[in-house]
Scaffold this active site. Structure first.
Site, mmCIF file in Angstrom:
data_model
loop_
_atom_site.group_PDB
_atom_site.id
_atom_site.type_symbol
_atom_site.label_atom_id
_atom_site.label_comp_id
_atom_site.label_asym_id
_atom_site.label_seq_id
_atom_site.Cartn_x
_atom_site.Cartn_y
_atom_site.Cartn_z
ATOM 1 C CG ASP A 47 -1.782 1.240 0.807
ATOM 2 O OD1 ASP A 47 -1.974 1.898 0.425
ATOM 3 O OD2 ASP A 47 -3.335 0.430 1.723
ATOM 4 C CB THR A 82 -6.582 2.183 0.539
ATOM 5 O OG1 THR A 82 -5.665 3.400 0.582
ATOM 6 C CG2 THR A 82 -5.868 0.724 0.469
ATOM 7 C CG ASN A 103 -10.525 5.107 1.198
ATOM 8 O OD1 ASN A 103 -11.062 4.053 0.731
ATOM 9 N ND2 ASN A 103 -9.592 5.660 2.053
ATOM 10 C CG ASP A 214 -0.917 4.479 2.679
ATOM 11 O OD1 ASP A 214 -0.342 4.793 2.270
ATOM 12 O OD2 ASP A 214 -1.470 4.003 3.620
ATOM 13 C CG HIS A 218 -0.649 8.335 5.128
ATOM 14 N ND1 HIS A 218 -1.149 9.754 4.195
ATOM 15 C CD2 HIS A 218 -1.132 7.632 4.944
ATOM 16 C CE1 HIS A 218 -2.363 9.049 3.414
ATOM 17 N NE2 HIS A 218 -2.430 7.734 3.814
ATOM 18 C CG ASP A 259 -2.976 1.214 -2.232
ATOM 19 O OD1 ASP A 259 -2.104 1.511 -2.408
ATOM 20 O OD2 ASP A 259 -3.937 1.862 -1.553
ATOM 21 C CG HIS A 359 -2.987 8.314 -1.180
ATOM 22 N ND1 HIS A 359 -3.951 7.604 -1.136
ATOM 23 C CD2 HIS A 359 -2.589 7.978 0.236
ATOM 24 C CE1 HIS A 359 -4.285 6.877 0.215
ATOM 25 N NE2 HIS A 359 -2.974 7.148 0.873
HETATM 26 ZN ZN LIG Z 1 -3.257 2.879 -0.196
#
Ligand SMILES: [Zn+2]
Length: 422
Positions: A47, A82, A103, A214, A218, A259, A359
């Site tokens: 991810d 994601t 999401n 991921d 972040h 992703d 993202h």
């Molecule tokens: Zn993701």
């Protein structure tokens, strides 16, 4: 001394030396004839792994797979989030067509409910089947070691809205509920254990999911030393998987994807919505915002948002540019606002300084590019020109020997020149 010899010796002592000769040693059975295994397909998601992380000198195992197999720039679908993209990768349809349009989302058929990433009610997922459902229906056993949507009984009906009890539906024969406390080593070992089983109950299509890159992206941003360390950690797991497969003499076609990528963010690059309280609610904020005006307040909200803004552009859903392939699904919010790369759209200005990564930006931005590496007996070495992530699902069907599926958004055409003859 083997355990049975020790017992025999002890019995001799007990019988006061009644045994005159040592017991015969049972001959070792002849070595089992090594099983010839057919290749399995393993779909792996790292991810938030941006392809340029491969150039940071910390991913020898992934780079080795690149050197042996196929790679190329993979465009994620919009929105670059994601759940929408994981579901697109396994269905061959853009989020606007799968119904996984964010999401977080709403559906007029379920007033008062909000889809979140913990949602397993098939209602939200049933529009198009994922690859493991196709495989199971074709008699190919599957095992998912996490993948968004793999906990859902596809095609089933929740007996009570929003709850886990479901009638009917298809799941992988082996699946685990996502739990980030299950370590990466446990994930790899469990996958290898599944492959250690007798052939009749061994999965032939498997998925594996890693979230670390991921999460750290972040927290620390895509250019941080921490992200490089996270990439190195997952790379070691790829090496462990490869070693485990070699020890089992299990050939495998590995398809390793991410992703979406990751863009750098800062509390100094924020656009605020500045809408009157009570005139709207938001579903998602960040690189984009999905805004739902309160009934009767549409004109107020549109006047504010549709006017030109530095670092942000908003559209009514019906006016979203066609290149995003987004806006026709009833679940898409009435207004989409998209931030310029590196900026965030928030309801209120942040109260303390921060930097990090995010993202959700334009899916054609270089920072959002996704990872694609495919290696194994089905692949020749090469670099495929840029393609969309809807093309991975048809590739997986080809690897599994399933016939092409019509009516989807993707095609395996980009990969055909690099597929080895069967
Ligand atoms: Zn993701």
């Amino acid at each position: 001394m083997r355990w049975y010899s020790r017992i025999a010796a002890a019995m001799c002592v007990a019988l006061l030396q009644a045994c005159a000769t040592p017991p015969a040693i049972t001959p070792t059975p002849p070595a089992a004839v090594a099983e010839t295994r057919e290749p399995v397909t393993i779909l792996i998601s790292i991810d938030g792994f941006r392809p340029d992380y491969l150039r940071r000198g910390v991913t020898p195992n992934l780079n080795r797979l690149v050197a042996e197999g196929l790679t190329g720039p993979m465009r994620p679908s919009f929105p670059t989030k994601t759940f929408p993209n994981h579901w697109t990768i396994v269905t061959g349809m853009v989020p606007d067509h799968t119904g996984l349009v964010g999401n977080k989302m709403e559906d007029a058929a379920r007033p008062g409910e909000i889809f979140t990433m913990a949602e397993t009610d098939p209602f939200w997922w049933n529009a198009t089947p994922p690859i493991w459902v196709d495989a199971e229906r074709a008699g190919i056993r599957t095992g998912t070691l996490f993948w968004p949507g793999s906990e859902v009984a596809f095609g089933g009906t929740a007996t009570k809205s929003g709850h886990a009890k479901v009638e009917g539906g298809v799941r992988p024969q082996d699946w685990l509920a996502f739990n980030d406390a299950i370590s990466e080593t446990q994930r790899v070992n469990t996958l290898l254990d599944w492959l250690r089983r007798p052939a009749a109950i061994r999965p032939r299509l498997l998925t594996l999911y890693f979230d670390r890159v991921d999460v750290i992206g972040h927290e620390s941003g895509p250019d941080s030393a921490e992200v490089a360390e996270a990439a190195a950690t997952i790379d070691r797991q790829i090496g462990a998987l490869r070693d485990g497969l070699a020890a089992l003499r299990q050939p495998a076609n590995l398809v390793i994807v991410s992703d979406h990528g990751m863009g750098p963010t800062s509390s100094e690059r924020v656009v605020t919505l500045d809408l009157p309280a009570g005139s709207y609610h938001v579903l998602e904020t960040g690189p984009y915002a999905t805004v739902v005006p309160t009934p009767g307040q549409e004109a107020v909200v549109e006047r504010q948002l549709l006017a030109p803004h530095p670092h942000m552009q908003c559209w009514r859903k019906q006016d979203i540019p066609s290149r995003f392939r987004y806006g026709s699904n009833p679940r898409v919010a009435p207004i989409l606002c998209l931030a310029e790369m590196g900026w965030l759209i928030l309801e209120k200005a942040p109260t303390k300084p921060s930097t990090g990564g995010a993202h959700g930006y334009d899916n054609q931005a270089p920072e959002m590019l996704a990872l694609f590496i495919a290696a194994g007996p089905a692949f020749r070495h090469g670099t495929v020109p840029a393609f969309d992530n809807v093309d991975v699902y048809p590739l997986l069907r080809t690897l599994l020997g399933l016939p092409p599926r019509t009516g989807i958004d993707g095609t395996d055409a980009p990969f055909r020149p690099w597929l080895a003859p069967r």
